[in-house]
Every structure is written in structure tokens, then in C-alpha cells.
Scaffold this motif. Structure first.
Motif, PDB file in Angstrom:
ATOM      1  N   ASN A 176     -90.859 -20.945  -7.605  1.00 12.81           N
ATOM      2  CA  ASN A 176     -89.804 -19.953  -7.347  1.00 12.81           C
ATOM      3  C   ASN A 176     -88.470 -20.332  -7.971  1.00 12.81           C
ATOM      4  OD1 ASN A 176     -88.866 -21.954  -5.680  1.00 12.81           O
ATOM      5  ND2 ASN A 176     -89.299 -20.872  -3.766  1.00 12.81           N
ATOM      6  N   THR A 177     -88.504 -21.326  -8.866  1.00 12.85           N
ATOM      7  CA  THR A 177     -87.251 -21.779  -9.478  1.00 12.85           C
ATOM      8  C   THR A 177     -87.107 -21.199 -10.885  1.00 12.85           C
ATOM      9  OG1 THR A 177     -87.335 -23.785  -8.173  1.00 12.85           O
ATOM     10  CG2 THR A 177     -85.895 -23.813 -10.110  1.00 12.85           C
ATOM     11  N   VAL A 178     -85.907 -20.739 -11.170  1.00 11.40           N
ATOM     12  CA  VAL A 178     -85.630 -20.063 -12.435  1.00 11.40           C
ATOM     13  C   VAL A 178     -84.425 -20.736 -13.076  1.00 11.40           C
ATOM     14  CG1 VAL A 178     -84.760 -17.877 -13.398  1.00 11.40           C
ATOM     15  CG2 VAL A 178     -86.564 -17.845 -11.649  1.00 11.40           C
ATOM     16  N   ARG A 179     -84.561 -21.047 -14.346  1.00 11.56           N
ATOM     17  CA  ARG A 179     -83.402 -21.637 -15.032  1.00 11.56           C
ATOM     18  C   ARG A 179     -82.650 -20.544 -15.775  1.00 11.56           C
ATOM     19  NH1 ARG A 179     -83.631 -27.535 -17.275  1.00 11.56           N
ATOM     20  NH2 ARG A 179     -83.590 -27.744 -15.018  1.00 11.56           N
ATOM     21  N   ALA A 180     -81.324 -20.565 -15.645  1.00 12.76           N
ATOM     22  CA  ALA A 180     -80.514 -19.549 -16.329  1.00 12.76           C
ATOM     23  C   ALA A 180     -79.136 -20.123 -16.638  1.00 12.76           C
ATOM     24  CB  ALA A 180     -80.371 -18.311 -15.451  1.00 12.76           C
ATOM     25  N   ILE A 181     -78.469 -19.488 -17.570  1.00 14.48           N
ATOM     26  CA  ILE A 181     -77.088 -19.907 -17.879  1.00 14.48           C
ATOM     27  C   ILE A 181     -76.152 -19.159 -16.950  1.00 14.48           C
ATOM     28  CG2 ILE A 181     -75.251 -19.805 -19.621  1.00 14.48           C
ATOM     29  CD1 ILE A 181     -77.290 -20.242 -21.749  1.00 14.48           C
ATOM     30  N   CYS A 182     -75.234 -19.895 -16.368  1.00 14.23           N
ATOM     31  CA  CYS A 182     -74.230 -19.249 -15.529  1.00 14.23           C
ATOM     32  C   CYS A 182     -73.053 -18.856 -16.427  1.00 14.23           C
ATOM     33  CB  CYS A 182     -73.791 -20.227 -14.442  1.00 14.23           C
ATOM     34  SG  CYS A 182     -72.550 -19.515 -13.381  1.00 14.23           S
ATOM     35  N   GLU A 183     -72.866 -17.580 -16.639  1.00 12.87           N
ATOM     36  CA  GLU A 183     -71.846 -17.137 -17.596  1.00 12.87           C
ATOM     37  C   GLU A 183     -70.477 -16.907 -16.948  1.00 12.87           C
ATOM     38  OE1 GLU A 183     -74.612 -15.142 -21.023  1.00 12.87           O
ATOM     39  OE2 GLU A 183     -73.910 -13.794 -19.442  1.00 12.87           O
ATOM     40  N   VAL A 184     -70.504 -16.417 -15.713  1.00  5.81           N
ATOM     41  CA  VAL A 184     -69.232 -16.161 -15.015  1.00  5.81           C
ATOM     42  C   VAL A 184     -69.399 -16.544 -13.552  1.00  5.81           C
ATOM     43  CG1 VAL A 184     -67.563 -14.381 -14.307  1.00  5.81           C
ATOM     44  CG2 VAL A 184     -68.637 -14.233 -16.564  1.00  5.81           C
ATOM     45  N   VAL A 185     -68.343 -17.163 -13.001  1.00  6.45           N
ATOM     46  CA  VAL A 185     -68.319 -17.447 -11.552  1.00  6.45           C
ATOM     47  C   VAL A 185     -67.190 -16.617 -10.973  1.00  6.45           C
ATOM     48  CG1 VAL A 185     -67.885 -19.213  -9.796  1.00  6.45           C
ATOM     49  CG2 VAL A 185     -69.203 -19.786 -11.848  1.00  6.45           C
ATOM     50  N   GLU A 186     -67.527 -15.757 -10.014  1.00  3.35           N
ATOM     51  CA  GLU A 186     -66.524 -14.822  -9.496  1.00  3.35           C
ATOM     52  C   GLU A 186     -66.327 -15.057  -7.993  1.00  3.35           C
ATOM     53  OE1 GLU A 186     -66.344 -10.572 -11.241  1.00  3.35           O
ATOM     54  OE2 GLU A 186     -67.253 -10.339  -9.272  1.00  3.35           O
ATOM     55  N   PRO A 187     -65.310 -15.828  -7.617  1.00  2.00           N
ATOM     56  CA  PRO A 187     -65.094 -16.068  -6.180  1.00  2.00           C
ATOM     57  C   PRO A 187     -64.430 -14.865  -5.524  1.00  2.00           C
ATOM     58  CG  PRO A 187     -63.834 -17.612  -7.566  1.00  2.00           C
ATOM     59  CD  PRO A 187     -64.294 -16.502  -8.449  1.00  2.00           C
ATOM     60  N   LEU A 188     -65.007 -14.402  -4.413  1.00  2.00           N
ATOM     61  CA  LEU A 188     -64.459 -13.235  -3.716  1.00  2.00           C
ATOM     62  C   LEU A 188     -63.898 -13.603  -2.352  1.00  2.00           C
ATOM     63  CD1 LEU A 188     -67.314 -10.706  -4.507  1.00  2.00           C
ATOM     64  CD2 LEU A 188     -65.051 -10.763  -5.531  1.00  2.00           C
ATOM     65  N   GLY A 189     -63.712 -14.904  -2.118  1.00  2.00           N
ATOM     66  CA  GLY A 189     -63.198 -15.323  -0.816  1.00  2.00           C
ATOM     67  C   GLY A 189     -64.336 -15.698   0.113  1.00  2.00           C
ATOM     68  N   SER A 190     -65.019 -14.672   0.643  1.00  2.00           N
ATOM     69  CA  SER A 190     -66.078 -14.962   1.606  1.00  2.00           C
ATOM     70  C   SER A 190     -67.401 -15.298   0.918  1.00  2.00           C
ATOM     71  CB  SER A 190     -66.279 -13.759   2.522  1.00  2.00           C
ATOM     72  OG  SER A 190     -66.642 -12.639   1.750  1.00  2.00           O
ATOM     73  N   GLU A 191     -67.493 -15.026  -0.371  1.00  3.94           N
ATOM     74  CA  GLU A 191     -68.727 -15.289  -1.109  1.00  3.94           C
ATOM     75  C   GLU A 191     -68.382 -15.419  -2.599  1.00  3.94           C
ATOM     76  OE1 GLU A 191     -70.690 -11.819   0.184  1.00  3.94           O
ATOM     77  OE2 GLU A 191     -69.580 -10.511  -1.138  1.00  3.94           O
ATOM     78  N   VAL A 192     -69.400 -15.834  -3.352  1.00  9.42           N
ATOM     79  CA  VAL A 192     -69.180 -16.010  -4.790  1.00  9.42           C
ATOM     80  C   VAL A 192     -70.299 -15.292  -5.536  1.00  9.42           C
ATOM     81  CG1 VAL A 192     -69.084 -17.713  -6.656  1.00  9.42           C
ATOM     82  CG2 VAL A 192     -68.032 -18.235  -4.458  1.00  9.42           C
TER      83      VAL A 192
END
Ligand code: ADP
Length: 367
Positions: free
Chosen positions: A303-319
């Protein structure tokens, strides 16, 4: 109070396309039903046919035990609230709310009583002598609601009533309509293109596309068990991640092969998925069902998938993480303090018990 039944309802304006295509719906007394779908899918047309403002091409509309196809709008005892409020600009708030009752010949004392009652419920008593242009958008919408309430109708029909309000006011009015509904104990049919409004307000939701009902169910069923790919992608924010791939069998196990990664289809889903062995299917997984492996409990190569994280968007209560597998873009919703490095590979864990699969030909949900 009223029970509404719509049978084989269709509407053709011009040309061959049906604006409403054979719709069947049963709305219980005091139920709040939200009709939702993209612009142009036929929601308002249905509402207007129920109200008697639009001619019915074929089919029937029933209110309680009466077929109302040929009953004029004014005799259906239905109140409709529109997006643009439709207030008379030169009348005061009081006069706007009283107008319908006056036309129907109610005695003056009764009119005053009803308008004051409605104004009290809606918190607009201080504005009764103002004109619409002296009110904010939210206050105007309250007046439009008040005008509907004073008539004590059998059914309230709302056509995108909150679309002209700013985001904050929309949320506030949403709660107010909710309270109003509890207080009035009447049947409500509410048209919106906004899935959040539908999800938060409806006892049941009718999802429409191109004049056809796609699914009619309570909000959580719509969210957890969408009938097809359209419903799955219309409901939820951010939208469900959809990936095209192929079902492959290895030994006794079945996998979804996305091209860049493979995930194992859970055993419970195998009876439904086995006929698709070797075939294309679409997999849908919601952002909240994808975990950063660093914080996941049940990670395995299946169940593990490798991917590139292109953007990290913090919204306060979650990301929100915007990811790319090499073939598909997808979004994961992770914990507030998770900050993976951008433009680096990372491992994600898919909760395979939550994924949906869709038939590529019919778009129907396989599981
Ligand atoms: P929605 O409320 O979901 O946005 P509508 O019920 O307003 O959709 O419209 C459904 C379809 O019927 C659309 O394709 C629209 O262009 C068409 N339509 C609506 N009203 C009319 C009309 N008076 N004449 C011709 N076509 C119309």
C-alpha cells in the motif's frame, strides 16, 4: 407540511436535448432535500416545474394527494426564494414582506402579526421601515426569506439563495436556514451548485448531471458510497483523486497497476474486481485516505506509493500535499505539523480499504 412526488418528469426547451430527463423523486413531509450539480444540469428547471413556473413536457408533480400539473403557481401554496432576492426596491422591508399577503386579501391585523413574527425569527425587526438598498446582502436575503415565511406555505423552494453572498455570510446564512428549518417544520427543496451547502444542509442529496439524477441518498452515503465516478468527483473538497490504471493478477493477489506504482486490492474487493483482470479501471482515493508513511500505522509494500512532493500547503489545522507519481497528480491531506521536503521523493500510504474503483466504460462504481 407536504409530501412531494415527482414521476417521470422531463423538460425539453428546444431541440432534442432534455434539460430534465425522466426524473423520479419522493420528498417526505418536513424533509430537507438538496438538488446539487453543475450549472445547467436542470436543477432550477425541476424547481420551477414544482412551483408551477415552467410548463412540464412530460411526467407528473404531486403535492400530497393532488396532481398539480395543471394547478396555477399561485394556487400551489409553495413559496420560492431566489438568488437575486427579487425584492421590490421602492417598498420598505415591511411592505415587501406584506405584499403577498395583501394580494391574497389577508386582514391587516393578521398581516402585521405575521410580518412581525417573521421579522423576529429572522432578526430583521429593526429594519422594517428601511428599503432594500439600505440593507446588506445578508439582510436582503433575510427579507426574501421573511416574505416566504409569512405565507406559511406547504413547501419552501430555494433556488441558489446564498450565491450572491460573500463566503463568510454564506456560512452564517447556511446555519440560519438550518435553524429556520428546525423551527418551521416544513418541507424544503434547496437547489445549489455548491456541494458543501448540499452536504451540510440536506437530509438527502440529489446529485444531478445533464438532466439525469445520478444518485439520491443521505450525505454520508453520497460521500462514502458514490454511485459513479461523477458523484465521487463532484462531492468532497479537495476533489477525490482519480487515477487511471489496470487490474493485474499476481499469484492469488490482485493489484491496481497505475503505471508507476502498484497497490494491492483488498481481499474483500476481489470478487468484484476479478472480472476486470487485465482491464483498465479508474481508482478514486480521497485526500484524507492518503498518509505520509512516516506517520502511518499500517505501511507495507502493498500500500506504499512513492511520489514527488511538489507543493506543501499548510492550512493551519491540516496540510495539503500536492504530489506527482510520474503519471498522476494527487493530493494528500496530512497532519498540521507534517512538513515534507519539497521536490523530493516521499513515501505515501494508501488506505486501500477506502478506495473506490470505477468502470471505464460505464463510469459506474465497481466497489
Ligand atoms: P441549473 O439550474 O442546473 O443551472 P437549468 O435548469 O437552469 O440548470 O437549465 C437546464 C438546461 O436548460 C440548461 O442547458 C439551460 O441552458 C436550459 N434552459 C434553462 N432555461 C431555459 C429556457 N427558458 N429556454 C431554453 N433553455 C433553457
Amino acid at each position: 407540511m407536504a409530501h412531494i412526488r415527482i414521476a417521470n418528469l422531463s423538460k425539453v426547451y428546444k431541440g432534442p436535448a432534455k434539460a430534465v430527463d425522466n426524473v423520479n423523486l419522493e420528498i417526505k413531509d418536513r424533509e430537507f432535500v438538496a438538488l446539487v450539480g453543475p450549472s445547467g444540469c436542470g436543477k432550477s428547471t425541476i424547481l420551477r416545474m414544482i412551483a408551477g413556473l415552467e410548463e412540464i413536457t412530460s411526467g407528473e408533480v404531486w403535492i400530497d394527494d393532488r396532481m398539480v400539473n395543471d394547478v396555477p403557481a399561485k394556487d400551489r401554496n409553495i413559496a420560492m426564494v431566489f438568488q437575486n432576492y427579487a425584492l421590490y426596491p421602492y417598498m420598505t422591508v415591511f411592505e415587501n414582506m406584506a405584499f403577498g399577503l395583501k394580494l391574497r386579501g389577508y386582514p391587516k391585523a393578521e398581516i402585521v402579526k405575521r410580518v412581525h413574527e417573521a421579522a423576529e425569527i429572522l432578526g430583521i425587526r429593526p429594519y422594517l421601515e428601511r428599503r432594500p438598498k439600505e440593507l446588506s446582502g445578508g439582510e436582503r436575503q433575510r427579507v426574501a426569506l421573511g416574505r416566504a415565511i409569512v405565507r406559511k406555505p406547504l413547501v419552501f423552494l430555494f433556488d441558489e439563495p446564498l450565491s450572491n453572498l460573500d463566503a463568510k455570510m454564506r456560512v452564517q446564512m447556511r446555519t440560519e436556514i438550518h435553524k429556520l428549518r428546525l423551527r418551521l417544520q416544513t418541507t424544503f427543496i434547496y437547489v445549489t451548485h455548491d456541494q458543501t451547502e448540499a452536504m451540510t444542509m440536506g437530509d438527502r442529496i440529489v446529485v444531478m448531471n445533464k438532466g439525469v439524477v445520478q444518485q439520491c441518498a443521505d450525505p454520508m452515503t453520497i460521500y462514502d458510497k458514490p454511485a459513479n465516478k461523477f458523484v465521487a468527483s463532484f462531492v468532497g473538497s479537495p476533489p477525490i483523486n482519480l487515477m487511471q490504471g489496470r487490474v493485474v493478477k499476481q499469484g492469488r493477489k490482485y493489484f491496481f497497476d497505475e503505471g508507476k506504482f502498484q497497490v494491492k486490492i483488498i481481499d474483500e474487493a476481489v470478487p468484484r474486481m476479478a472480472p476486470y483482470d487485465g482491464k483498465e479501471v479508474a481508482m478514486g482515493i480521497r485526500a484524507e485516505d492518503i498518509y505520509d508513511k512516516l506517520f502511518a500505522f499500517e505501511a507495507s509494500p502493498d500500500n506504499t506509493v512513492r511520489a514527488i512532493c511538489e507543493v506543501v500547503e499548510p492550512l493551519g489545522s491540516e496540510v495539503y500535499l500536492y504530489l506527482n507519481s510520474g503519471r498522476h497528480n494527487f493530493i494528500a491531506r496530512v497532519g498540521a505539523h507534517d512538513r515534507p521536503e519539497v521536490n523530493r521523493d516521499m513515501d505515501l500510504v494508501f488506505d486501500m480499504s477506502k478506495v473506490h474503483f470505477f468502470d471505464c466504460q460505464t463510469q459506474a462504481t465497481i466497489i
